[in-house]
Design an enzyme around this catalytic site. Structure first.
Site, mmCIF file in Angstrom:
data_model
loop_
_atom_site.group_PDB
_atom_site.id
_atom_site.type_symbol
_atom_site.label_atom_id
_atom_site.label_comp_id
_atom_site.label_asym_id
_atom_site.label_seq_id
_atom_site.Cartn_x
_atom_site.Cartn_y
_atom_site.Cartn_z
ATOM 1 N N HIS A 45 22.723 10.480 36.096
ATOM 2 C CA HIS A 45 22.804 11.756 36.807
ATOM 3 C C HIS A 45 21.398 12.200 37.195
ATOM 4 C CE1 HIS A 45 24.969 15.664 37.498
ATOM 5 N NE2 HIS A 45 23.737 16.124 37.417
ATOM 6 N N SER A 53 32.694 11.226 41.281
ATOM 7 C CA SER A 53 33.615 12.133 40.582
ATOM 8 C C SER A 53 34.870 11.406 40.120
ATOM 9 C CB SER A 53 34.008 13.285 41.506
ATOM 10 O OG SER A 53 32.858 13.997 41.897
ATOM 11 N N GLY A 88 33.737 10.419 33.645
ATOM 12 C CA GLY A 88 34.459 10.399 32.372
ATOM 13 C C GLY A 88 35.506 11.484 32.183
ATOM 14 N N ALA A 109 28.826 18.866 34.149
ATOM 15 C CA ALA A 109 28.714 18.537 35.579
ATOM 16 C C ALA A 109 29.962 18.948 36.350
ATOM 17 C CB ALA A 109 28.472 17.045 35.771
ATOM 18 N N ALA A 151 32.642 18.508 44.174
ATOM 19 C CA ALA A 151 32.062 19.645 44.893
ATOM 20 C C ALA A 151 32.630 19.740 46.310
ATOM 21 C CB ALA A 151 30.545 19.519 44.933
ATOM 22 N N ARG A 211 22.064 14.091 25.391
ATOM 23 C CA ARG A 211 22.063 12.732 25.926
ATOM 24 C C ARG A 211 20.685 12.080 25.981
ATOM 25 N NH1 ARG A 211 26.669 13.023 30.686
ATOM 26 N NH2 ARG A 211 28.391 12.888 29.211
HETATM 27 P P1 ADP Z 1 29.642 15.513 43.281
HETATM 28 O O1 ADP Z 1 30.011 15.106 41.876
HETATM 29 O O2 ADP Z 1 28.390 16.289 43.349
HETATM 30 O O3 ADP Z 1 30.786 16.117 44.010
HETATM 31 P P2 ADP Z 1 30.061 12.732 44.149
HETATM 32 O O4 ADP Z 1 29.094 11.643 43.915
HETATM 33 O O5 ADP Z 1 31.313 12.707 43.365
HETATM 34 O O6 ADP Z 1 29.270 14.122 44.007
HETATM 35 O O7 ADP Z 1 30.492 12.759 45.670
HETATM 36 C C1 ADP Z 1 29.564 12.711 46.703
HETATM 37 C C2 ADP Z 1 30.166 11.954 47.859
HETATM 38 O O8 ADP Z 1 29.348 12.101 49.002
HETATM 39 C C3 ADP Z 1 30.314 10.466 47.602
HETATM 40 O O9 ADP Z 1 31.645 10.070 47.786
HETATM 41 C C4 ADP Z 1 29.382 9.826 48.639
HETATM 42 O O10 ADP Z 1 29.848 8.587 49.124
HETATM 43 C C5 ADP Z 1 29.365 10.888 49.733
HETATM 44 N N1 ADP Z 1 28.166 10.796 50.583
HETATM 45 C C6 ADP Z 1 26.879 10.650 50.193
HETATM 46 N N2 ADP Z 1 26.042 10.563 51.248
HETATM 47 C C7 ADP Z 1 26.821 10.642 52.365
HETATM 48 C C8 ADP Z 1 26.566 10.579 53.759
HETATM 49 N N3 ADP Z 1 25.336 10.381 54.239
HETATM 50 N N4 ADP Z 1 27.617 10.694 54.602
HETATM 51 C C9 ADP Z 1 28.892 10.863 54.138
HETATM 52 N N5 ADP Z 1 29.194 10.888 52.832
HETATM 53 C C10 ADP Z 1 28.182 10.792 51.943
#
Ligand code: ADP
Length: 511
Positions: free
Chosen positions: A449, A93, A97, A493, A65, A340
Site C-alpha cells: 500500500h 479492491s 483481504g 483502507a 473508492a 504492519r
Molecule cells: P482503491 O482501493 O483506492 O479504490 P483500486 O486499486 O482498488 O483503488 O482501484 C483503482 C482502479 O483504478 C484499478 O482498477 C486500476 O486499474 C484503475 N486505474 C488506474 N489507473 C488508471 C488509468 N490511467 N485509467 C483507467 N483506470 C485506471
C-alpha cells in the site's frame, strides 16, 4: 492577510507564464502542464480542438473508492461513467483481504460477542498513533465516523454479507475488524457495483485515462484524454472528475523515486494496474502530492509470490485470538499485535524467509476463518495441519522442539495475562495453543500500500500546490495521501476508500 496577498502574487506570476504561452493559446489553446520540462514539450499537449463526448461525472478507477463515488454521483441524478483501464473491474479492491475496521455494524457484533469496548474516538486515536501522527486528523475523523454507515449501506443496499465475527488487527486497541463471507474484497466490490449500476452509472473496461486537461492554474479541469480500443479520444467533464485510481505499488521506478529502500526485488501483493500514473497527471496540472515515501509492506503475503490470498489474511485476523508468529528457529520474534511496519521489519531483520503463523482449530471460527476455506488452503499447500505441535514443526521444516517450548511459554503468558518477552497486550479472548489439531502457514512481507498520494480536503477536493482546491477535481482512496500517515493500520483502507469515495461522488455531482 499579507500572506494571502503574496500567495496571490505568486499564483498570478505563474499564471502570467501560462498567459505568455497564451498568445499561441488564442489560436490553439494549450493544456496546463506544470511537469513540462520546457515550453516545447507543453506545446505538444494542445487542448483538444473538439470533444468526442461530454459526460457529467467521470470516475477513473473501479475499486472501492471509484464504485462508491459513482454510486453517490449517480444517486444524485448525474450521468456517471466509470473508466477502468483493466479488462476486469475492481483493481486491488476486489482481491484485497476484505478486512474492514468499524467500531460498530448493524448487528452490533462486537457487543453481542462480548468483545469489549470501542468508540469512534478510540479508533481515531489508534489510527493516528499507528501513522506516527503524520495523518491529517480531520480526514481521519471523517473516515472513522463514516465507517459504520458505509458498511451498513453496503449491507442494506448492496446485499453485502458479513462473517458473524469481529477480530482485532495489529495496531488496533479494540476488536473492530469485520470481514465478508467471501473473505476477500469482492464481498464489498460486488455490492458497490450493484448499487452504482442500479443507480444508472455505466462501467467502461479497457479504457485508460492518459491525460487530464486543464488550461491554467486557476481554471477548472476541462476534460480527459482516454485510450479505448487502441484509439485516443477526449471527454469533456461537465460537472466533476473523480480520481480513484489507487496506488503505485506496481510502479518500481516511482517506488524507487520516493523510497529507494523498497527495492525492486521485494514481492508485491497488488494487481498489475497499480501504477500511479494518474497521480503524475494530476501533479502536472498543479495538484499537490504528499508523503510519497511512506510505502507499506504487507507482513504476511505468500512467501514466494507475494500474493495476498484468503489464507494470507489469517495471520492478520488471528492475533486477537492468540495466533503466534514463529521463526524457522521455533522462536517468537515480535509482539503479534504490533502494526504492519513493525511486523514486516521484524521478519526482514531475522533475515530468514519465511516465518510462520501457528494457530489451532478452536481459533478458526473465532478469527473469522472458515473450516472449508482452511481445507481448500491445505489442498493448495497453503496451510499445513498436524495433530501435535511437534509434528507440525516437522512438516513446516522448522525447529520443532524449540517451537514446542516457545508455545508452552506463550500459553503461560496468556494464563498470566502478561507477555514479558514482547509486551503483547494479552486479552481474555486469546486462546492457548494446548489443543490440536494445529495449523501453520508461511508468510513474508510484500509491497502492499502506498500511503502517500494527492492532497485532498474534507470534501475530497484535490488541493493544488498553493493550497487551493482545483475546480471540478476530486479524489478518493489509495490515490490520496496524508490520511494514514507513515503506516496504515490493517483494515482501515476499505472504510477510507468507501467513505471518501462517497464524499467525492456526492460533491462531484453538485458542481
Ligand atoms: P482503491 O482501493 O483506492 O479504490 P483500486 O486499486 O482498488 O483503488 O482501484 C483503482 C482502479 O483504478 C484499478 O482498477 C486500476 O486499474 C484503475 N486505474 C488506474 N489507473 C488508471 C488509468 N490511467 N485509467 C483507467 N483506470 C485506471
Amino acid at each position: 492577510m499579507a500572506e494571502k496577498k503574496s500567495n496571490e502574487i505568486s499564483r498570478r506570476n505563474l499564471l502570467k507564464g501560462a498567459v505568455g504561452l497564451g498568445a499561441v493559446a488564442a489560436a490553439a489553446p494549450l493544456a496546463l502542464n506544470l511537469a513540462a520540462p520546457s515550453d516545447a514539450y507543453a506545446a505538444q499537449k494542445p487542448l483538444p480542438k473538439k470533444w468526442d463526448e461530454a459526460i457529467d461525472v467521470v470516475v477513473i478507477g473501479s475499486g472501492f473508492a471509484g464504485l462508491a463515488a459513482a454510486a453517490e454521483a449517480a444517486g444524485a441524478g448525474s450521468q456517471v461513467v466509470i473508466l477502468e483501464k483493466m479488462p476486469i473491474y475492481g483493481g486491488n479492491s476486489i482481491i484485497n483481504g476484505g478486512i474492514y475496521a468499524s467500531s460498530d455494524d448493524e448487528y452490533h457484533l462486537r457487543k453481542k460477542l462480548g468483545l469489549g469496548d470501542d468508540s469512534i474516538d478510540r479508533h481515531v486515536k489508534d489510527t493516528i498513533k499507528g501513522g506516527d501522527k503524520y495523518n491529517n486528523p480531520e480526514l481521519v475523523k471523517i473516515f472513522v465516523k463514516g465507517a459504520t454507515d458505509a458498511l451498513n449501506w453496503m449491507i442494506d443496499e448492496g446485499g453485502c454479507q458479513l462473517r458473524q465475527t469481529v477480530t482485532r488487527a495489529g495496531g488496533h486497541s479494540a476488536y473492530r475488524t469485520h470481514n465478508t463471507v467471501q473473505g476477500v474484497g469482492r464481498g464489498y466490490t460486488d455490492p458497490l457495483k450493484k448499487i452504482a449500476l442500479s443507480r444508472g452509472a455505466k462501467l467502461r473496461l479497457n479504457t485508460e485515462v492518459t491525460w487530464i486537461w486543464r488550461e491554467d492554474t486557476d481554471g477548472p479541469v476541462l476534460g480527459i484524454e482516454i485510450k479505448e480500443r487502441g484509439k485516443k479520444k477526449n471527454i469533456q467533464i461537465k460537472k466533476g472528475l473523480v480520481l480513484a485510481t489507487g496506488g503505485f505499488s506496481r510502479n518500481i521506478k516511482m517506488r524507487q523515486d520516493f523510497n529507494p529502500s523498497i527495492v525492486p526485488q521485494i514481492n508485491c501483493t497488488n494487481h498489475p494496474g497499480a501504477t500511479g500514473e494518474v497521480i503524475r497527471f494530476a501533479q502536472a496540472i498543479g495538484a499537490d502530492a504528499l508523503q510519497m515515501a511512506f510505502i507499506q509492506l504487507y507482513p504476511f503475503a505468500e512467501p514466494e509470490t507475494g500474493i495476498l490470498d484468503t489464507p494470507a489474511v489469517y495471520p492478520c485476523n488471528g492475533v486477537g485470538y492468540g495466533l503466534v508468529y514463529i521463526s524457522k528457529h521455533g522462536k517468537r520474534f515480535v509482539n503479534e499485535l504490533e502494526r504492519r511496519d513493525v511486523c514486516s521489519y521484524a521478519q526482514i531483520n531475522l533475515g530468514e524467509r519465511p516465518t510462520y503463523s501457528i494457530f489451532n482449530e478452536e481459533m478458526i471460527l473465532k478469527m473469522g476463518g472458515d473450516k472449508k476455506e482452511v481445507e481448500a488452503g491445505i489442498a493448495r499447500g497453503r496451510f499445513v495441519r498436524a495433530d501435535t505441535l511437534q509434528e507440525l514443526g516437522g512438516k513446516l521444516g522448522i525447529d520443532a522442539a524449540q517451537m514446542v517450548k516457545t508455545i508452552a511459554q506463550h500459553d503461560q503468558y496468556l494464563a498470566d495475562g502478561k507477555d514479558p518477552d514482547f509486551g503483547k497486550p494479552i486479552t481474555k479472548d486469546m486462546i492457548s495453543l494446548k489443543k490440536g489439531p494445529f495449523y501453520g502457514i508461511g508468510q513474508w512481507p510484500a509491497v502492499h500500500h502506498t500511503m502517500g498520494g494527492l492532497r485532498i480536503d474534507a470534501n475530497a477536493r484535490v488541493i493544488d500546490i498553493w493550497g487551493k482546491a482545483i475546480p471540478k477535481l476530486h479524489a478518493a482512496g489509495e490515490v490520496t495521501g496524508g490520511i494514514h500517515g507513515s503506516n496504515r493500520l490493517g483494515s482501515n483502507a476499505i472504510p477510507d476508500c468507501i467513505v471518501f469515495g462517497r464524499i467525492a461522488g456526492t460533491n462531484a455531482a453538485k458542481a
